[in-house]
Structures are given as structure tokens and as C-alpha cells.
Scaffold this motif. Structure first.
Motif, PDB file in Angstrom:
ATOM      1  N   SER A   1       7.167  48.002 -26.168  1.00 32.22           N
ATOM      2  CA  SER A   1       8.324  48.868 -25.937  1.00 32.22           C
ATOM      3  C   SER A   1       8.211  50.217 -26.623  1.00 32.22           C
ATOM      4  CB  SER A   1       9.608  48.172 -26.414  1.00 32.22           C
ATOM      5  OG  SER A   1       9.596  48.029 -27.832  1.00 32.22           O
ATOM      6  N   GLY A   2       7.428  50.302 -27.704  1.00 29.15           N
ATOM      7  CA  GLY A   2       7.338  51.524 -28.480  1.00 29.15           C
ATOM      8  C   GLY A   2       8.468  51.690 -29.473  1.00 29.15           C
ATOM      9  N   ILE A   3       9.425  50.746 -29.458  1.00 27.96           N
ATOM     10  CA  ILE A   3      10.562  50.834 -30.383  1.00 27.96           C
ATOM     11  C   ILE A   3      10.165  50.356 -31.770  1.00 27.96           C
ATOM     12  CG2 ILE A   3      12.880  49.928 -30.841  1.00 27.96           C
ATOM     13  CD1 ILE A   3      13.384  49.956 -27.861  1.00 27.96           C
ATOM     14  N   LEU A   4       9.299  49.349 -31.828  1.00 32.96           N
ATOM     15  CA  LEU A   4       8.815  48.850 -33.107  1.00 32.96           C
ATOM     16  C   LEU A   4       7.641  49.694 -33.583  1.00 32.96           C
ATOM     17  CD1 LEU A   4       8.868  45.000 -32.408  1.00 32.96           C
ATOM     18  CD2 LEU A   4      10.549  46.334 -33.688  1.00 32.96           C
ATOM     19  N   THR A   5       7.501  49.798 -34.899  1.00 32.69           N
ATOM     20  CA  THR A   5       6.360  50.518 -35.457  1.00 32.69           C
ATOM     21  C   THR A   5       5.106  49.656 -35.345  1.00 32.69           C
ATOM     22  OG1 THR A   5       6.687  49.657 -37.689  1.00 32.69           O
ATOM     23  CG2 THR A   5       7.906  51.658 -37.084  1.00 32.69           C
ATOM     24  N   ASP A   6       3.948  50.273 -35.492  1.00 32.50           N
ATOM     25  CA  ASP A   6       2.688  49.529 -35.434  1.00 32.50           C
ATOM     26  C   ASP A   6       2.637  48.472 -36.532  1.00 32.50           C
ATOM     27  OD1 ASP A   6       1.932  51.076 -33.292  1.00 32.50           O
ATOM     28  OD2 ASP A   6       0.675  52.430 -34.469  1.00 32.50           O
ATOM     29  N   ARG A   7       3.104  48.826 -37.713  1.00 31.43           N
ATOM     30  CA  ARG A   7       3.088  47.872 -38.822  1.00 31.43           C
ATOM     31  C   ARG A   7       3.957  46.657 -38.511  1.00 31.43           C
ATOM     32  NH1 ARG A   7       6.279  46.910 -43.034  1.00 31.43           N
ATOM     33  NH2 ARG A   7       7.609  48.695 -42.520  1.00 31.43           N
TER      34      ARG A   7
ATOM     35  N   VAL B   1       2.132  44.383 -35.918  1.00 33.98           N
ATOM     36  CA  VAL B   1       1.035  43.620 -36.517  1.00 33.98           C
ATOM     37  C   VAL B   1       1.569  42.464 -37.351  1.00 33.98           C
ATOM     38  CG1 VAL B   1      -0.850  43.726 -38.188  1.00 33.98           C
ATOM     39  CG2 VAL B   1      -0.592  45.543 -36.481  1.00 33.98           C
ATOM     40  N   SER B   2       2.603  42.728 -38.172  1.00 30.05           N
ATOM     41  CA  SER B   2       3.133  41.674 -39.035  1.00 30.05           C
ATOM     42  C   SER B   2       3.750  40.546 -38.216  1.00 30.05           C
ATOM     43  CB  SER B   2       4.171  42.262 -40.004  1.00 30.05           C
ATOM     44  OG  SER B   2       5.328  42.702 -39.306  1.00 30.05           O
ATOM     45  N   LEU B   3       4.359  40.873 -37.087  1.00 30.55           N
ATOM     46  CA  LEU B   3       4.943  39.827 -36.249  1.00 30.55           C
ATOM     47  C   LEU B   3       3.858  39.024 -35.539  1.00 30.55           C
ATOM     48  CD1 LEU B   3       8.042  41.755 -34.887  1.00 30.55           C
ATOM     49  CD2 LEU B   3       8.097  39.623 -36.169  1.00 30.55           C
ATOM     50  N   PHE B   4       2.797  39.675 -35.079  1.00 26.17           N
ATOM     51  CA  PHE B   4       1.689  38.925 -34.473  1.00 26.17           C
ATOM     52  C   PHE B   4       1.057  37.982 -35.501  1.00 26.17           C
ATOM     53  CE2 PHE B   4       1.200  41.910 -30.746  1.00 26.17           C
ATOM     54  CZ  PHE B   4       1.289  40.911 -29.780  1.00 26.17           C
ATOM     55  N   LEU B   5       0.906  38.440 -36.736  1.00 28.16           N
ATOM     56  CA  LEU B   5       0.383  37.558 -37.777  1.00 28.16           C
ATOM     57  C   LEU B   5       1.334  36.395 -38.030  1.00 28.16           C
ATOM     58  CD1 LEU B   5      -0.972  40.192 -40.337  1.00 28.16           C
ATOM     59  CD2 LEU B   5      -2.302  38.707 -38.810  1.00 28.16           C
TER      60      LEU B   5
END
Length: 520
Positions: free
Chosen positions: A329-335, A338-342
Motif C-alpha cells: 500500500s505504501g502506507i507502512l514504512t519499509d521498517r 520488514v518487522s511484520l514479515f519477520l
């Protein structure tokens, strides 16, 4: 027409010789206004008598006081007709006009006029009469406080006196027959609030309650918060809990303010998947950006959402839902991505900035049952699932299990939990997650992402696959366990049976899955 107060003030300033006979007639006309007006809608007075501005207030009181004083006037007699009334009638041009005093509340006393009125006489006695009458009038005015007719009673002002009235009719309004429709209810409620008419306010709120639906719940919730109607707001929130998907799809949802949106997103009782909540929040952000005359870019959507974004429980989504929606969506930051995928893929799971507490579409107190009477050591794991079959006597929603932890001190476990429909072998709910234990014989909560509906007299399998060191386990298990609700006395009865097949050894008598956590 001039009122009695004005004429009395003028009489103190002008000599009797300069007052015209017409002024005397005016006073007489003013005194004749003793009848109350047809509306009778004067506000309550703080004194014993009404103010001059009210219909039939001070003027009527003045007539009554004149009559009372006239009956006790020591100078009354056959020659002057006996009192204030004859004094008003005998108004020759050369005679002193009757004077009236004004008390603190504006009520007019007739004592002075009674003592200053003189019988008809020739104009030659006017000068002497004037001097005598002026002295008598001064003495009469100074002695008014001792007269019973001139005693005024002061009453403390009543704050918001209309609020003490239970019906509309008692508050100077026309009747208790209220006609309210969808087009007028909100403006009527606004007026009832503004002018402090609780009875009319109650009519409006009752109308809104009867017409509350999923498609207008968000709009009414906004109005209830605006008008400080907590009972109506609570009913709106309950309706949204029960019909979350329909309420979010309603046209009025995108019109709510940010505070109302946050009040809904922070609830644990919403009955919808988290990915749909995220989609609804994005739609609201697009509408809000337009209201603020901003381009609907991902950055601006995040900006207008503000703290509401942190109320979306991304960890409750499946990895597929997260990857297809929020991650792109682009609403969440890259960081954050990544933390949610982990969080979805590794154990032990890293800390995330979003709430991972499951939502439950039910209200009330969380319940749980324990099926073992004793705890022992050691229970090993080799990749096989621990399973137990169960059924219940009434409809419930299972939200998680309580599991035993390590016998070797604080440890992290990776675990997959499931509830399987026995006859169809369908997985009704699952979660790949983990938990940390402290080395004690306590149980540790492992929750589903969404409540799992359990129907009465249907067989289900509770399943837990753990990866980690040897753990505690339960013994002296019970085949039937009953939970009784303290408030209502409602009983929920669980019946446990051995689950055949690929089982790590858990049975009715001993093993894992000691607790079932649920809502009724």
C-alpha cells in the motif's frame, strides 16, 4: 402608555403644579392593566411579586397593595371615598396627583397615594395642600418598610429551573405531543440540548434508538458523541460490533471524524477480519485527504490517519493477506513491513509496534476450563501434534488454548494451534505463532487470530504442534468439565475423548492442551 414606575419617578422630580391632568388619567389607565395576559409565560421571579415586564406582574400587585393599604388608611372617610380607589378617581387638575412608591422588585405600593390624596377643594387651597402633601408623601415613603403591604420576600434564584420539570408542557412549551421524523430528529435534538429540555431530548434519543441500523450506525455514533449521549453511543458501538462488515460498507462511514474512527478501531469486539479493517481505514483516509484538499498519496493517507494506523492489528493477518494488501500500500514504512514479515516467519518473533491481541466479536467476560487435576514433568516433542477431541452442550467461541512450558527454565516455543471439524476434517481456525515460558508449571496463553465458532453436540479436535524442549504435562484428567457463569449461572459443559491418528500421546487422562479459553 407609561407605566406606574415611570410616573412615580417623574412625580418625585416635578412639582404638582407642573403635572397635567392627563398624566393622572394615564396613571389610572396603567393601574387598570391588572389582568394577566393570555400567554401567561412570564419567567419565574426571584421576589414575592413579578417584575414590571411580565404580563400582570407588578401592575396587578400594585392594585392589590393599594386596596390593602386603602382599607387601613386612617385618613379615609366618607368625604374621600375611603381609600386608594377613590383617590385614583378624584383627580381634579388643581389637586395633588396620587403618588406611588416602588419597592426593590419593582412592585408599586399604594400607601403613599392613599396618604397624599385630598378631597375636592377650591384652587385657592392648592398651595397649602401642595406643601402639606409633599411632606406627607415623604413621610409615607420613608415609613414603607414598616407597612405589611410593602414587605418584600427575597427568594434565591433557581438555576436551570426547567430541568426540574418532567414534561414538555410544564416548561412553557405547547404540549407533550412530539412529532419527530428522520429529517427533523437531529435539529430537534440540537434544540433540546441547547435550551435544556430533557423530556424533548429523551423523545429524540428514543427515536434514534428505534431506527438504529448497520447502515446508519456510524453516522448516529458521530452525532451521539457530538451531543454527549453515551447511551446512544453505546448502542451504536454494539450494532457495529455485531454488523461490522455492513457498517464499514455503509456510505456514511467515510464521513466520520478521526476520533470516532479511533473509538471503533480500538475495540476488541469487532466481528471482521483485520485485512478488511485496513481496507476500510484506507477508504476513510482517501475521503479525509479530499476534505483537507490533499492529494490521496500514501504519505498523505498515513498523515490523516495519524494514530488510527497503530490501531490496525497487522499481526492478526495471515502472511498472504499482509503481502497482498498492506505491504504494497505504501502506507507502512519499509521498517514496519520488514518487522511484520519477520513476525510472520521466524521464531522467536521480534517485537512489532502494532497490537497482536486478537479481536473477539463477543462481549462479556473471558472464560476458561482446566481439564487436569495435577501437573507432572516431562513431556517430549518430536514434531508430532498433541490432539484431544471435544464437544460442548452450547454454542461458544474458542479464542485460544493454555499450554504447558519448559521444565528447564525460561524458554521460547514455536507452536501451531488448530481446531479441526472432526467429520469433515476441515481446519476451522489456526495460528502459527510462539510463546515464552518462565520455567514454572503454569499454563501459557496461545491465541487464535479470530474466534472459532463451536456448535453444540458437534465433535471437534483441538491440536497443538510444539517445537522446543521437554515440558510439564497434566495428569488425572477429567472426561467432563463444566463451567458455570458467576453472574447468570449458565453452564457450559465440555466432554473430552481421545483423538485417534497422528497423536503425540495426549489423552483424556494426561498430556498437553490443559486449557480451553472461550467466550459464550
Amino acid at each position: 402608555m407609561r407605566c406606574c414606575v415611570c410616573l412615580f419617578q417623574q412625580s418625585l422630580q416635578c412639582s404638582p403644579s407642573k403635572m397635567a391632568a392627563g398624566e393622572s388619567n394615564s396613571r389610572s389607565s396603567c393601574l387598570n392593566l391588572s389582568t394577566s395576559g393570555p400567554l401567561g409565560n412570564a419567567p419565574p421571579s426571584n421576589s414575592a411579586h413579578s417584575s414590571p415586564a411580565s404580563n400582570g406582574g407588578a401592575v396587578g400587585a400594585a392594585v392589590g397593595m393599594n386596596r390593602s393599604a386603602g382599607n387601613s388608611n386612617p385618613r379615609s372617610g366618607p368625604e374621600n371615598g375611603g381609600g386608594a380607589e377613590s383617590a385614583v378617581r378624584s383627580t381634579p387638575s388643581a389637586q395633588n396627583p396620587p403618588r406611588q412608591s416602588v419597592g426593590p422588585s419593582g412592585a408599586t405600593s399604594g400607601a403613599a397615594s392613599n396618604m397624599t390624596a385630598t378631597p375636592s377643594s377650591s384652587s385657592s387651597s392648592s398651595s397649602a395642600s401642595t406643601a402639606s402633601s409633599s411632606a406627607d408623601a415623604s413621610a409615607a415613603i420613608s415609613s414603607l418598610p414598616s407597612s405589611p403591604a410593602s414587605v418584600l420576600v427575597y427568594r434565591e434564584p433557581v438555576y436551570n429551573w426547567q430541568a426540574t420539570k418532567s414534561t414538555v408542557k410544564e416548561r412553557f412549551l405547547y404540549s407533550d405531543e412530539v412529532q419527530i421524523g428522520p429529517e427533523t430528529v437531529m435539529t430537534t435534538l440540537y434544540s433540546a440540548k441547547k435550551y435544556a429540555v430533557p423530556a424533548l431530548e429523551a423523545h429524540c434519543v428514543e427515536f434514534l434508538k428505534k431506527n438504529l441500523r448497520a447502515d446508519n450506525a456510524f453516522m448516529l455514533l458521530t452525532q451521539a458523541r457530538l451531543f454527549d449521549e453515551p447511551q446512544l453511543a453505546s448502542l451504536c458501538l454494539e450494532n457495529i460490533d455485531k454488523n461490522t462488515a455492513d457498517a464499514l460498507a455503509a456510505e456514511g462511514f467515510t464521513d466520520v471524524d478521526l476520533d470516532t474512527l479511533m473509538a471503533v478501531l480500538e475495540r476488541d469486539t469487532l466481528g471482521v477480519r483485520e485485512v478488511r479493517l485496513f481496507g476500510a481505514a484506507v477508504r476513510w483516509a482517501e475521503a479525509e485527504a479530499q476534505r483537507q484538499q490533499l492529494q490521496p498519496t500514501p504519505e498523505n493517507k498515513r498523515r490523516v490517519l495519524g494514530k488510527a494506523l497503530s490501531l490496525i492489528r497487522f499481526p492478526l493477518m495471515t502472511i498472504e493477506e499482509f503481502a497482498a494488501g498492506p505491504a504494497q500500500s505504501g502506507i507502512l514504512t519499509d521498517r514496519e513491513v520488514v518487522s511484520l514479515f519477520l513476525h510472520f516467519t521466524v521464531n522467536p518473533k521480534p517485537h512489532v509496534e502494532f497490537i497482536d491481541r486478537p479481536r473477539c466479536c463477543l462481549r462479556g467476560k473471558e472464560c476458561s476450563i482446566t481439564r487436569f487435576s495435577q501437573v507432572e514433568s516431562r513431556w517430549g516433542y518430536s514434531g508430532t501434534s498433541d490432539r484431544i477431541r471435544f464437544s460442548v452442550n452450547r454454542r461458544i467461541f474458542v479464542v485460544g488454548f493454555g499450554l504447558y512450558g519448559s521444565i528447564h527454565g525460561p524458554t521460547d516455543y514455536q507452536v501451531n494451534i488448530q481446531i479441526i471439524h472432526t467429520d469433515s476434517n476441515t481446519v476451522l481456525g489456526q495460528n502459527d505463532t510462539g510463546f515464552s515460558c518462565d520455567g514454572t508449571a503454569s499454563t501459557f496463553r496461545v491465541m487464535f487470530k479470530e474466534p472459532v465458532e463451536i456448535l453444540p453436540s458437534v465433535n471437534y479436535i483441538a491440536c497443538a504442534t510444539l517445537k522446543g524442549p521437554d515440558s510439564h504435562y497434566g495428569t488425572k484428567g477429567m472426561r467432563k468439565v463444566t463451567h458455570e457463569a458467576p453472574a447468570t449461572g449458565t453452564k457450559t459443559c465440555f466432554t473430552f475423548c481421545y483423538a485417534a491418528g497422528n497423536n503425540n500421546g495426549t489423552s483424556v487422562e494426561d498430556g498437553q492442551i490443559p486449557e480451553v479459553i472461550f467466550y459464550t
